[in-house]
Scaffold this active site. Sequence first.
Site, PDB file in Angstrom:
ATOM      1  N   LYS A 167     -12.634  -2.073   7.378  1.00  0.00           N
ATOM      2  CA  LYS A 167     -11.847  -2.940   8.248  1.00  0.00           C
ATOM      3  C   LYS A 167     -12.320  -2.810   9.700  1.00  0.00           C
ATOM      4  O   LYS A 167     -12.833  -3.754  10.267  1.00  0.00           O
ATOM      5  CB  LYS A 167     -10.369  -2.610   8.095  1.00  0.00           C
ATOM      6  CG  LYS A 167      -9.911  -2.750   6.631  1.00  0.00           C
ATOM      7  CD  LYS A 167      -8.496  -2.273   6.403  1.00  0.00           C
ATOM      8  CE  LYS A 167      -8.139  -2.228   4.930  1.00  0.00           C
ATOM      9  NZ  LYS A 167      -8.177  -3.545   4.268  1.00  0.00           N
ATOM     10  N   ASP A 199      -1.905   6.693   6.388  1.00  0.00           N
ATOM     11  CA  ASP A 199      -3.010   5.811   6.017  1.00  0.00           C
ATOM     12  C   ASP A 199      -3.205   4.859   7.188  1.00  0.00           C
ATOM     13  O   ASP A 199      -2.388   3.973   7.433  1.00  0.00           O
ATOM     14  CB  ASP A 199      -2.643   5.056   4.740  1.00  0.00           C
ATOM     15  CG  ASP A 199      -3.690   4.015   4.334  1.00  0.00           C
ATOM     16  OD1 ASP A 199      -4.676   3.833   5.063  1.00  0.00           O
ATOM     17  OD2 ASP A 199      -3.497   3.382   3.280  1.00  0.00           O
ATOM     18  N   TRP A 255       0.824  -1.211   0.000  1.00  0.00           N
ATOM     19  CA  TRP A 255       0.000   0.000   0.000  1.00  0.00           C
ATOM     20  C   TRP A 255       0.854   1.254   0.000  1.00  0.00           C
ATOM     21  O   TRP A 255       0.469   2.270  -0.577  1.00  0.00           O
ATOM     22  CB  TRP A 255      -0.997  -0.033   1.151  1.00  0.00           C
ATOM     23  CG  TRP A 255      -2.017  -1.111   0.926  1.00  0.00           C
ATOM     24  CD1 TRP A 255      -2.141  -2.286   1.590  1.00  0.00           C
ATOM     25  CD2 TRP A 255      -3.013  -1.129  -0.108  1.00  0.00           C
ATOM     26  NE1 TRP A 255      -3.159  -3.038   1.049  1.00  0.00           N
ATOM     27  CE2 TRP A 255      -3.712  -2.353   0.010  1.00  0.00           C
ATOM     28  CE3 TRP A 255      -3.384  -0.222  -1.109  1.00  0.00           C
ATOM     29  CZ2 TRP A 255      -4.768  -2.690  -0.848  1.00  0.00           C
ATOM     30  CZ3 TRP A 255      -4.435  -0.565  -1.956  1.00  0.00           C
ATOM     31  CH2 TRP A 255      -5.109  -1.785  -1.819  1.00  0.00           C
TER      32      TRP A 255
END
Length: 359
Positions: free
Chosen positions: A195, A171, A101
């Site tokens: 999540k 993030d 990511w």
Amino acid sequence: MRVFNFSAGPATMPLEVLERAQSELLDRGGSGMSVMEMSHRSPEFVAIAADAERRLRELLSVPDDYAVLFLQGGATGQFAAVPLNLTAPGARTAYLNTGSWSKKAIGEARRFTDVQVLADEKDSNYASVPAQGSFEVPQDAGYLHYTLNETIGGVEFPYVPDAGEVPLVTDASSTILSRPLDVGRFGVVYAGAQKNLGPSGIVVVLVRRDLLGRARPDVPSVLDWTAMAEADSMLNTPPTLAWYLVGLVLEWVQEQGGVEAMARRNQAKADLLYGAIDASDFYRNPVEPAARSWMNVPFLVPDPALEKPFVAQAAEAGLSGLAGHRSVGGMRASIYNAMPLEGVQALVDFMTEFERKNG
């Protein structure tokens, strides 16, 4: 029969939240309609949105000088929004690369800025994070960006990097609400909801207000934090159902005792699963212990040919979503807030039996 869902996202949600949403599906609060049918401008939905923001501020102790935005486009949309809102074209930005990511965020930022990668964990096969103090942040950088938790690799920062006077951006998709987070140390925190916050379709952005107003003139309006803050995240029609469900999840977290209680539960779950892996000669976690994620636990077996049987047999036992990401293989258990300790214990019991039969 509900299974124990170890998927990385969209992920398991609290049963109490799903049952509450089910009970309100046709008639939310005596309105005679579903949240899905409400105008986002109606007093009913404006109250739902305000309640979600209030609960998020309370749970994370978000300072008053931060805007709280509920947007679309996921964390991936914010990969572009961050440079577009914080820098001029060609400006220097700083990134830490700790896995998949991070790489995606860097790739997107390079379309808009001069990215300097201050640390790259390639040599560790992205199984660690840079040592604290091992990199120097250029003070002319528009911001320093890092991925707090690499969902695919199971790598998590155990510390908050020091960026000096440079705005720190993270993030936090896989870790938000899993433990306390000192929001005041960051310029921007963003997190995809699917999540720990709720269903897919919405992303939360916490941005310090003094960083608003820096957006490029040509930034698309749906990515413009200032425009969205001024419109209470309703410049366009927001994902109303997802926003409502995020609010229910936030209420559930408060009922469980808040992020401090979540941290204790999550530590216990992680200790149980990592303890089982480390005590075994059959399973192996590839991540440096100091950088192990509380939320995403990858593990390997001695023979890759056993991976598919493991996943299939686990599914038959009511343990879903254990296949590792297609880019790395192996297995991965995501043990977010809504995963109970009983689910992790069931996984450990299955792993023990699978090792007995195949070891």
